[in-house]
Design a protein around this motif. Structure first.
Motif, PDB file in Angstrom:
ATOM      1  N   ALA A  60      54.279 128.732 -14.339  1.00 47.05           N
ATOM      2  CA  ALA A  60      53.808 128.303 -13.029  1.00 47.05           C
ATOM      3  C   ALA A  60      53.307 126.866 -13.168  1.00 47.05           C
ATOM      4  CB  ALA A  60      52.708 129.245 -12.537  1.00 47.05           C
ATOM      5  N   GLY A  61      52.462 126.433 -12.258  1.00 53.57           N
ATOM      6  CA  GLY A  61      51.887 125.103 -12.329  1.00 53.57           C
ATOM      7  C   GLY A  61      50.385 125.180 -12.483  1.00 53.57           C
ATOM      8  N   GLY A  62      49.806 124.136 -13.045  1.00 51.87           N
ATOM      9  CA  GLY A  62      48.374 124.115 -13.256  1.00 51.87           C
ATOM     10  C   GLY A  62      47.560 124.142 -11.979  1.00 51.87           C
ATOM     11  N   LEU A  63      48.196 123.816 -10.833  1.00 51.05           N
ATOM     12  CA  LEU A  63      47.510 123.854  -9.544  1.00 51.05           C
ATOM     13  C   LEU A  63      47.685 125.193  -8.832  1.00 51.05           C
ATOM     14  CD1 LEU A  63      48.326 120.276  -8.181  1.00 51.05           C
ATOM     15  CD2 LEU A  63      46.248 121.061  -9.332  1.00 51.05           C
ATOM     16  N   SER A  64      48.308 126.151  -9.501  1.00 49.25           N
ATOM     17  CA  SER A  64      48.421 127.509  -8.970  1.00 49.25           C
ATOM     18  C   SER A  64      47.269 128.329  -9.520  1.00 49.25           C
ATOM     19  CB  SER A  64      49.750 128.144  -9.385  1.00 49.25           C
ATOM     20  OG  SER A  64      50.854 127.377  -8.919  1.00 49.25           O
ATOM     21  N   ALA A  65      46.464 128.910  -8.637  1.00 51.26           N
ATOM     22  CA  ALA A  65      45.252 129.623  -9.068  1.00 51.26           C
ATOM     23  C   ALA A  65      45.586 131.025  -9.556  1.00 51.26           C
ATOM     24  CB  ALA A  65      44.256 129.703  -7.917  1.00 51.26           C
ATOM     25  N   PRO A  66      45.018 131.446 -10.689  1.00 51.27           N
ATOM     26  CA  PRO A  66      45.225 132.825 -11.158  1.00 51.27           C
ATOM     27  C   PRO A  66      44.470 133.802 -10.274  1.00 51.27           C
ATOM     28  CG  PRO A  66      43.615 131.718 -12.539  1.00 51.27           C
ATOM     29  CD  PRO A  66      44.135 130.679 -11.583  1.00 51.27           C
ATOM     30  N   PRO A  67      44.841 135.075 -10.316  1.00 50.47           N
ATOM     31  CA  PRO A  67      44.214 136.051  -9.410  1.00 50.47           C
ATOM     32  C   PRO A  67      42.718 136.233  -9.624  1.00 50.47           C
ATOM     33  CG  PRO A  67      46.247 136.940 -10.352  1.00 50.47           C
ATOM     34  CD  PRO A  67      45.923 135.686 -11.102  1.00 50.47           C
ATOM     35  N   ASP A  68      42.232 135.977 -10.841  1.00 52.59           N
ATOM     36  CA  ASP A  68      40.851 136.327 -11.161  1.00 52.59           C
ATOM     37  C   ASP A  68      39.868 135.169 -11.099  1.00 52.59           C
ATOM     38  OD1 ASP A  68      41.986 135.052 -13.327  1.00 52.59           O
ATOM     39  OD2 ASP A  68      41.009 136.307 -14.831  1.00 52.59           O
ATOM     40  N   ARG A  69      40.333 133.966 -10.742  1.00 53.51           N
ATOM     41  CA  ARG A  69      39.400 132.852 -10.664  1.00 53.51           C
ATOM     42  C   ARG A  69      39.982 131.739  -9.791  1.00 53.51           C
ATOM     43  NH1 ARG A  69      41.571 133.242 -15.732  1.00 53.51           N
ATOM     44  NH2 ARG A  69      42.621 131.405 -16.605  1.00 53.51           N
ATOM     45  N   ALA A  70      39.081 130.940  -9.237  1.00 53.88           N
ATOM     46  CA  ALA A  70      39.483 129.854  -8.347  1.00 53.88           C
ATOM     47  C   ALA A  70      39.747 128.575  -9.146  1.00 53.88           C
ATOM     48  CB  ALA A  70      38.388 129.598  -7.318  1.00 53.88           C
ATOM     49  N   LEU A  71      40.484 127.654  -8.542  1.00 58.94           N
ATOM     50  CA  LEU A  71      40.648 126.344  -9.145  1.00 58.94           C
ATOM     51  C   LEU A  71      39.325 125.588  -9.112  1.00 58.94           C
ATOM     52  CD1 LEU A  71      44.014 125.175  -7.507  1.00 58.94           C
ATOM     53  CD2 LEU A  71      43.704 126.064  -9.824  1.00 58.94           C
ATOM     54  N   SER A  72      39.182 124.646 -10.005  1.00 61.50           N
ATOM     55  CA  SER A  72      38.013 123.784  -9.990  1.00 61.50           C
ATOM     56  C   SER A  72      38.049 122.913  -8.734  1.00 61.50           C
ATOM     57  CB  SER A  72      37.989 122.897 -11.230  1.00 61.50           C
ATOM     58  OG  SER A  72      39.031 121.936 -11.151  1.00 61.50           O
ATOM     59  N   PRO A  73      36.900 122.382  -8.304  1.00 57.06           N
ATOM     60  CA  PRO A  73      36.895 121.497  -7.137  1.00 57.06           C
ATOM     61  C   PRO A  73      37.850 120.319  -7.273  1.00 57.06           C
ATOM     62  CG  PRO A  73      34.659 122.164  -7.676  1.00 57.06           C
ATOM     63  CD  PRO A  73      35.530 122.675  -8.788  1.00 57.06           C
ATOM     64  N   VAL A 104      51.566 134.197 -18.216  1.00 54.17           N
ATOM     65  CA  VAL A 104      51.857 133.079 -17.317  1.00 54.17           C
ATOM     66  C   VAL A 104      51.310 131.800 -17.935  1.00 54.17           C
ATOM     67  CG1 VAL A 104      51.506 132.081 -15.025  1.00 54.17           C
ATOM     68  CG2 VAL A 104      51.798 134.563 -15.275  1.00 54.17           C
ATOM     69  N   HIS A 105      52.170 130.792 -18.014  1.00 55.82           N
ATOM     70  CA  HIS A 105      51.740 129.451 -18.450  1.00 55.82           C
ATOM     71  C   HIS A 105      51.595 128.578 -17.212  1.00 55.82           C
ATOM     72  CE1 HIS A 105      52.780 125.415 -20.594  1.00 55.82           C
ATOM     73  NE2 HIS A 105      51.485 125.524 -20.361  1.00 55.82           N
ATOM     74  N   ARG A 106      50.355 128.269 -16.861  1.00 55.56           N
ATOM     75  CA  ARG A 106      50.083 127.382 -15.728  1.00 55.56           C
ATOM     76  C   ARG A 106      50.096 125.953 -16.257  1.00 55.56           C
ATOM     77  NH1 ARG A 106      44.894 128.818 -14.962  1.00 55.56           N
ATOM     78  NH2 ARG A 106      44.729 127.414 -13.171  1.00 55.56           N
ATOM     79  N   ALA A 107      51.295 125.396 -16.316  1.00 52.40           N
ATOM     80  CA  ALA A 107      51.531 124.157 -17.049  1.00 52.40           C
ATOM     81  C   ALA A 107      51.130 122.920 -16.256  1.00 52.40           C
ATOM     82  CB  ALA A 107      53.015 124.068 -17.419  1.00 52.40           C
ATOM     83  N   GLY A 108      50.596 121.948 -16.970  1.00 52.08           N
ATOM     84  CA  GLY A 108      50.380 120.624 -16.405  1.00 52.08           C
ATOM     85  C   GLY A 108      51.483 119.713 -16.902  1.00 52.08           C
ATOM     86  N   ILE A 109      52.568 119.609 -16.147  1.00 53.14           N
ATOM     87  CA  ILE A 109      53.762 118.908 -16.624  1.00 53.14           C
ATOM     88  C   ILE A 109      53.788 117.500 -16.050  1.00 53.14           C
ATOM     89  CG2 ILE A 109      56.276 118.944 -16.733  1.00 53.14           C
ATOM     90  CD1 ILE A 109      56.158 121.952 -16.356  1.00 53.14           C
ATOM     91  N   GLY A 110      53.995 116.497 -16.919  1.00 51.57           N
ATOM     92  CA  GLY A 110      53.953 115.131 -16.448  1.00 51.57           C
ATOM     93  C   GLY A 110      55.227 114.335 -16.576  1.00 51.57           C
TER      94      GLY A 110
END
Length: 229
Positions: free
Chosen positions: A115-128, A166-172
């Motif tokens: 997935a992507g690093g900006l996709s939130a996992p079910p158990d926690r929210a993204l940082s501000p 799931v790898h919530r990747a930060g791809i650049g």
């Protein structure tokens, strides 16, 4: 048969193998002595041939024969993404809901979903900070993130018997390697495609990563590390 390092040769079923991370993943898996079976809408995008690479023409939206694709497979890896199409519908969620039952039928248990690093996992929210990035500079990808989030919810709630991660990747970028990515719940790095591919290859074979939806970082997370939420 064994890979050059003496480990048993494995067979990977890859979705998204012609993408920017996928091309590196396929090359790396083959380079380690494994077999790769890839579904590709345009097989010519693979600019190389290999005795252990099997490319099957098709698309996840064209109802491929998943049971046939999964025959003899050890690991399944999905690196799919189509931001434009995902604005309209949850393509990956629909596909994974077909893939998992087929995996059960064929006795294949291990599955990595990128997935992507900006996709939130079910158990926690993204940082501000990441919520702000998602709602501003990355707002054109919101459909893609919602699709990824639907996949993670489905895996968490309905696929506990599958060894998914799931790898919530930060791809650049497609630049040279910047180091080795490590799994983290909070610290996220913007990584190169080849480093994300290497991480995916290691992680899908790592039993400790089962049932995680983590990000990845070049640095071990510290007390003042970047927060991924």
């Amino acid at each position: 048969m064994a890979a050059p390092d003496g480990a048993p040769q494995k067979t990977f079923l890859v979705f998204g193998g012609t993408g920017q991370t996928g091309q590196h993943f396929v090359r790396q898996a083959l380079g380690q002595g494994h077999r790769v079976r890839a579904l590709a809408r345009n097989p010519d995008k693979f600019a190389f041939a290999h005795a252990d690479l099997e490319v099957i023409r098709g698309s996840i939206t064209e109802h491929p024969d998943l049971d046939a694709l999964l025959g003899g497979v050890d690991f399944v890896v999905s690196m799919l993404g189509d931001a434009e199409a995902q604005r309209e519908r949850r393509i990956n969620d629909g596909f994974v809901r077909q893939l998992v039952p087929a995996m059960r039928r064929q006795g294949v248990s291990r599955f990595l979903y990128q997935a992507g690093g900006l996709s939130a996992p079910p158990d926690r929210a993204l940082s501000p900070v990441l919520r702000l990035v998602r709602s501003t500079v990355a707002r054109g990808y919101d459909g893609q993130h919602r699709d990824n989030e639907a996949v993670m919810r489905y895996l968490t709630e309905d696929a506990a018997d599958i060894e998914w991660m799931v790898h919530r990747a930060g791809i650049g970028s497609d630049g040279p390697s910047k180091g080795v990515l490590r799994r983290s719940q909070k610290a996220i790095s913007i990584a190169t495609f080849q480093d994300c591919a290497a991480y995916n290859l290691r992680t899908v074979m790592d039993a400790d990563a089962v049932h995680t939806c983590d990000v990845s970082s070049y640095r071990a997370p510290g007390p003042r590390g970047a927060s991924a939420g």
